[in-house]
Design an enzyme around this catalytic site. Sequence first.
Site, PDB file in Angstrom:
ATOM      1  CG  HIS A  90      -8.881  -1.243   4.480  1.00 53.26           C
ATOM      2  ND1 HIS A  90      -8.622  -1.265   3.136  1.00 53.26           N
ATOM      3  CD2 HIS A  90      -8.448  -0.034   4.910  1.00 53.26           C
ATOM      4  CE1 HIS A  90      -8.056  -0.132   2.772  1.00 53.26           C
ATOM      5  NE2 HIS A  90      -7.931   0.633   3.841  1.00 53.26           N
ATOM      6  CG  ASP A  91     -11.216   2.207   3.541  1.00 54.21           C
ATOM      7  OD1 ASP A  91     -10.766   2.157   4.700  1.00 54.21           O
ATOM      8  OD2 ASP A  91     -10.563   2.607   2.566  1.00 54.21           O
TER       9      ASP A  91
ATOM     10  CD  GLU B  95      -8.815   4.833  -1.508  1.00 49.22           C
ATOM     11  OE1 GLU B  95      -9.672   4.541  -0.680  1.00 49.22           O
ATOM     12  OE2 GLU B  95      -7.910   5.665  -1.290  1.00 49.22           O
TER      13      GLU B  95
ATOM     14  CG  ASP C 178      -2.255   0.497   1.038  1.00 50.31           C
ATOM     15  OD1 ASP C 178      -2.366   1.554   0.399  1.00 50.31           O
ATOM     16  OD2 ASP C 178      -3.221  -0.142   1.505  1.00 50.31           O
TER      17      ASP C 178
ATOM     18  CG  ASP D 135      -4.165   5.511   0.912  1.00 46.49           C
ATOM     19  OD1 ASP D 135      -5.219   4.866   1.006  1.00 46.49           O
ATOM     20  OD2 ASP D 135      -3.906   6.520   1.595  1.00 46.49           O
TER      21      ASP D 135
HETATM   22  C1  NOJ Z   1      -7.904   5.224   1.953  1.00 49.36           C
HETATM   23  C2  NOJ Z   1      -7.622   4.071   2.841  1.00 49.36           C
HETATM   24  O1  NOJ Z   1      -8.146   2.917   2.251  1.00 49.36           O
HETATM   25  C3  NOJ Z   1      -8.237   4.394   4.171  1.00 49.36           C
HETATM   26  O2  NOJ Z   1      -8.272   3.295   5.031  1.00 49.36           O
HETATM   27  C4  NOJ Z   1      -7.495   5.555   4.767  1.00 49.36           C
HETATM   28  O3  NOJ Z   1      -8.130   5.957   5.941  1.00 49.36           O
HETATM   29  C5  NOJ Z   1      -7.442   6.743   3.802  1.00 49.36           C
HETATM   30  N1  NOJ Z   1      -7.196   6.353   2.443  1.00 49.36           N
HETATM   31  C6  NOJ Z   1      -6.343   7.676   4.196  1.00 49.36           C
HETATM   32  O4  NOJ Z   1      -5.102   7.142   3.848  1.00 49.36           O
END
Ligand code: NOJ
Length: 570
Positions: free
Chosen positions: A339-340, A263, A101, A206
């Site tokens: 994970h989000d 992302e 990541d 990320d």
């Molecule tokens: C996206 C990540 O997937 C998330 O978990 C994180 O809180 C934010 N970006 C900040 O890096």
Amino acid sequence: MSFLENKWWKQAIGYQIYLRSFYDTNGDGIGDINGIIEKLDYLKDLGVDLLWICPFYKSPMDDNGYDVSDFYDISPEYGTLEDAKRLIKEAHKRGIRIIADLVMNQTSDEHEWFMESRKSLDNPYRDYYIWQKGKIVDGKEVEPTNWASFFGGSCWQKDDITGEYYMKIFSKKMPDLNWANEAVRKSMFVMAKFWLDLGIDGFRVDAVAHIARSKTFEDSTMDSNEKYKPDWRKFSNLPKLHDYLKEFNHEVLSKYDVMTVGEVGGGAMPKEAIEYAGLNRDELNMVFNFDHNWCNNVWDLKDPNEKVVTNLPHLKDMFDKWQTNLYGNAWHPIYWLNHDQPRVMSQYGNVEKRILSGSMLATALYFMWGTPFIYQGEEIGMTNYPFKTIEDFNDVSVKNSYHIACVEGNQDKDRFIGFTAHRSRDNARTPMQWKNAPYAGFSSAKPWFHENPNYTSINVEDEQNNPDSLLNYYKKVLKLRKDPTYIDTFIFGDYEQVLREHPSVYAYLRSYEDDILVVTNFFDDVQTVSIEGLEVEVLLLSNYKNTVPTLKHLVLRPYESFVLKVKKTI
Ligand code: NOJ
């Protein structure tokens, strides 16, 4: 590069590891790198050959590692650099690649660059971050702009040392880097090279949509009641970031045989995804969007106890949008959750019929074109956690929002918790359920985050011992996806939705060397459909014990799913 050019990452089957919650080998209650090494054979047996590992760098863990304080070292609770090297070696030995990541949008406020930057206006690192003076409104100082942060409140934080504000679109312990500064870009490129030279096979990048921001710090005129406006356009998908990504590609990525998945989140449309990942754009290989993650009523519930219902027409539209618009133009990752997001079993499945509904969900998704990413625990049907109080949560964004809504504001606490329980990212972060043993077999000590009490009936060991388990169905899905007879159709076949108007059945046809039809009943009742113009040749997979079905009169039992080699008859 042509769309049909065969690259290893187009064939790969990915699996996302939330390291903190995957497997603990040293008894501190926190997952570690050695834990991944121990489970490599499990992953190989499942059929995955690509791992995306969430941040493992040194970090104060305000946002569980997305707040990096040293990009060149491993957080001690996760292990050492030697462990990371061993992981890469052991994974490669088994034919498994690893992507890290790459956190490029921000650092921790405990990173040495930021500690320098905040010291004085003329510190050499000042311009590594985004600093602005406050604004005077009616004789009172306020933030430089009225822009909101993704984690609640303003995206600016005042720093007393110089009296200026730094930008932080996530938490206040995550100051945003200033990508307009060439020194920042070069530092990030050197860091990326460090990991690639260590043997890492690429990156999940990320928050890449945010690395460029509006150059003019003007208030948003967005029409909303909130004090801070959620006007993400001010720092999302802005044209300038493509120059940065091209530079990154030219200076770093193009020199290695690696893959990148960015992302880009909620805001991006297929047109924008093609700007990031289009053929010959020389930026990234593919980007994640979130369009299919929220196709139910969890954001519209009037009462936290209302039933969560899948909006299948919406979900179908989202899949169609990406599968058709990107085909031939840009590669694409396919995934149910990360994970989000909440657990897909709780979002679109049926916890009471875990194996049937989970196998249906796997069938519906993993025969589309694109690179799959399974999220840890999805393969056994892990569910959301029964959150009851604010103390049950870990996520900094939940804590911030709770504070704003229920401590500063007057929202009802129980209702806040009830709604958040459906939506929270913490649902995906409870420890992996390895067996029916204390702490779900994740650790010998009390885990950093509570295990879901349903580990007694949902765990890897029981699934391994049951030939008809969800885990064993996932293995069949992944094996079929890689079957040499059909692999080209699964990888490169186009996508056409069938039974488009049907409210309960999702079906699509993949065509390349063969024609393969996927039919899934998303709900807990019987559906009878008729599919014209196709005839079944081979039953490739089903989640019931089945014989070859007839498409003209196809009776689908609850959650019944088929993968069929078919022949076009007209
Ligand atoms: C996206 C990540 O997937 C998330 O978990 C994180 O809180 C934010 N970006 C900040 O890096």
